[in-house]
Design a protein around this motif. Sequence first.
Motif, PDB file in Angstrom:
ATOM      1  N   GLN A 152       9.998 -11.881   2.750  1.00 10.14           N
ATOM      2  CA  GLN A 152       9.148 -11.201   1.775  1.00 10.14           C
ATOM      3  C   GLN A 152       9.819 -11.092   0.411  1.00 10.14           C
ATOM      4  O   GLN A 152       9.257 -10.489  -0.508  1.00 10.14           O
ATOM      5  CB  GLN A 152       8.779  -9.804   2.281  1.00 10.14           C
ATOM      6  N   THR A 153      10.994 -11.655   0.287  1.00  8.88           N
ATOM      7  CA  THR A 153      11.805 -11.571  -0.950  1.00  8.88           C
ATOM      8  C   THR A 153      11.794 -10.153  -1.502  1.00  8.88           C
ATOM      9  O   THR A 153      11.533  -9.912  -2.685  1.00  8.88           O
ATOM     10  CB  THR A 153      11.330 -12.564  -2.036  1.00  8.88           C
ATOM     11  N   SER A 154      12.094  -9.206  -0.619  1.00  8.78           N
ATOM     12  CA  SER A 154      12.090  -7.808  -1.037  1.00  8.78           C
ATOM     13  C   SER A 154      13.424  -7.152  -0.739  1.00  8.78           C
ATOM     14  O   SER A 154      14.191  -7.600   0.119  1.00  8.78           O
ATOM     15  CB  SER A 154      10.965  -7.047  -0.337  1.00  8.78           C
ATOM     16  N   PHE A 155      13.654  -6.079  -1.462  1.00  8.70           N
ATOM     17  CA  PHE A 155      14.884  -5.287  -1.294  1.00  8.70           C
ATOM     18  C   PHE A 155      14.514  -3.839  -1.620  1.00  8.70           C
ATOM     19  O   PHE A 155      14.955  -3.261  -2.600  1.00  8.70           O
ATOM     20  CB  PHE A 155      15.975  -5.812  -2.220  1.00  8.70           C
ATOM     21  N   HIS A 156      13.697  -3.249  -0.753  1.00  7.68           N
ATOM     22  CA  HIS A 156      13.185  -1.908  -0.997  1.00  7.68           C
ATOM     23  C   HIS A 156      14.246  -0.843  -0.708  1.00  7.68           C
ATOM     24  O   HIS A 156      14.969  -0.925   0.282  1.00  7.68           O
ATOM     25  CB  HIS A 156      11.955  -1.631  -0.128  1.00  7.68           C
ATOM     26  N   LEU A 157      14.258   0.156  -1.554  1.00  8.71           N
ATOM     27  CA  LEU A 157      15.186   1.286  -1.398  1.00  8.71           C
ATOM     28  C   LEU A 157      14.496   2.369  -0.582  1.00  8.71           C
ATOM     29  O   LEU A 157      13.325   2.675  -0.829  1.00  8.71           O
ATOM     30  CB  LEU A 157      15.564   1.835  -2.776  1.00  8.71           C
ATOM     31  N   LYS A 158      15.231   2.934   0.364  1.00  7.31           N
ATOM     32  CA  LYS A 158      14.621   3.925   1.248  1.00  7.31           C
ATOM     33  C   LYS A 158      15.557   5.103   1.484  1.00  7.31           C
ATOM     34  O   LYS A 158      16.783   4.990   1.350  1.00  7.31           O
ATOM     35  CB  LYS A 158      14.260   3.282   2.599  1.00  7.31           C
TER      36      LYS A 158
END
Lengths: 113, 113
Positions: free
Chosen positions: B71-77
Amino acid sequence: AAGVIQSPRHLIKEKRETATLKCYPIPRHDTVYWYQQGPGQDPQFLISFYEKMQSDKGSIPDRFSAQQFSDYHSELNMSSLELGDSALYFCASSFTGEGEKLFFGSGTQLSVL
Amino acid sequence: AQSVAQPEDQVNVAEGNPLTVKCTYSVSGNPYLFWYVQYPNRGLQFLLKYITGDNLVKGSYGFEAEFNKSQTSFHLKKPSALVSDSALYFCAVREGNTDKLIFGTGTRLQVFP
């Protein structure tokens, strides 16, 4: 622990004046970076130095110049200031062994009137 | 050219609830991804980075980020938000073989009591 120190914290200049911003990196850090952050904008890379030599250059105007001195502190010199130069200028430093991790100073707020 | 996108200008969450700040990236080659946080009138502070290895990266202040290649993502959680987490969060990618960071436009996180 020592952090990146920038001076001055605030600077007010008039159009066509010059300004000098100073940055003192964390001891032992060998790379210094300058970023410009306009109001409500993301930080934009200006220039970097590794071991006192310019290592990379970004969107730095020709009116600006920078250098890193023998004690590793860096100065950003800005001439013929324009209203659009009003921004927060950040300096950051890093150590080559951990080159991906930048430590930022609190910035110099430059206001050009 | 490397770039990151933060699709949300602002994220609102109640204290104690989980939070997610989104970031997608566009890079050629292996991505070096970062999250930084900026408190008012302060420099950016490093939260975490992904270079290689586990897709789930743990960082400072209880934050973590998940690298998702498909998903070419790097979500912060963060599992449980605090009011003190309220700040401006920047996703960044390192450009090529340089030390230059390319920042996203930032997402303002507001945690309500």
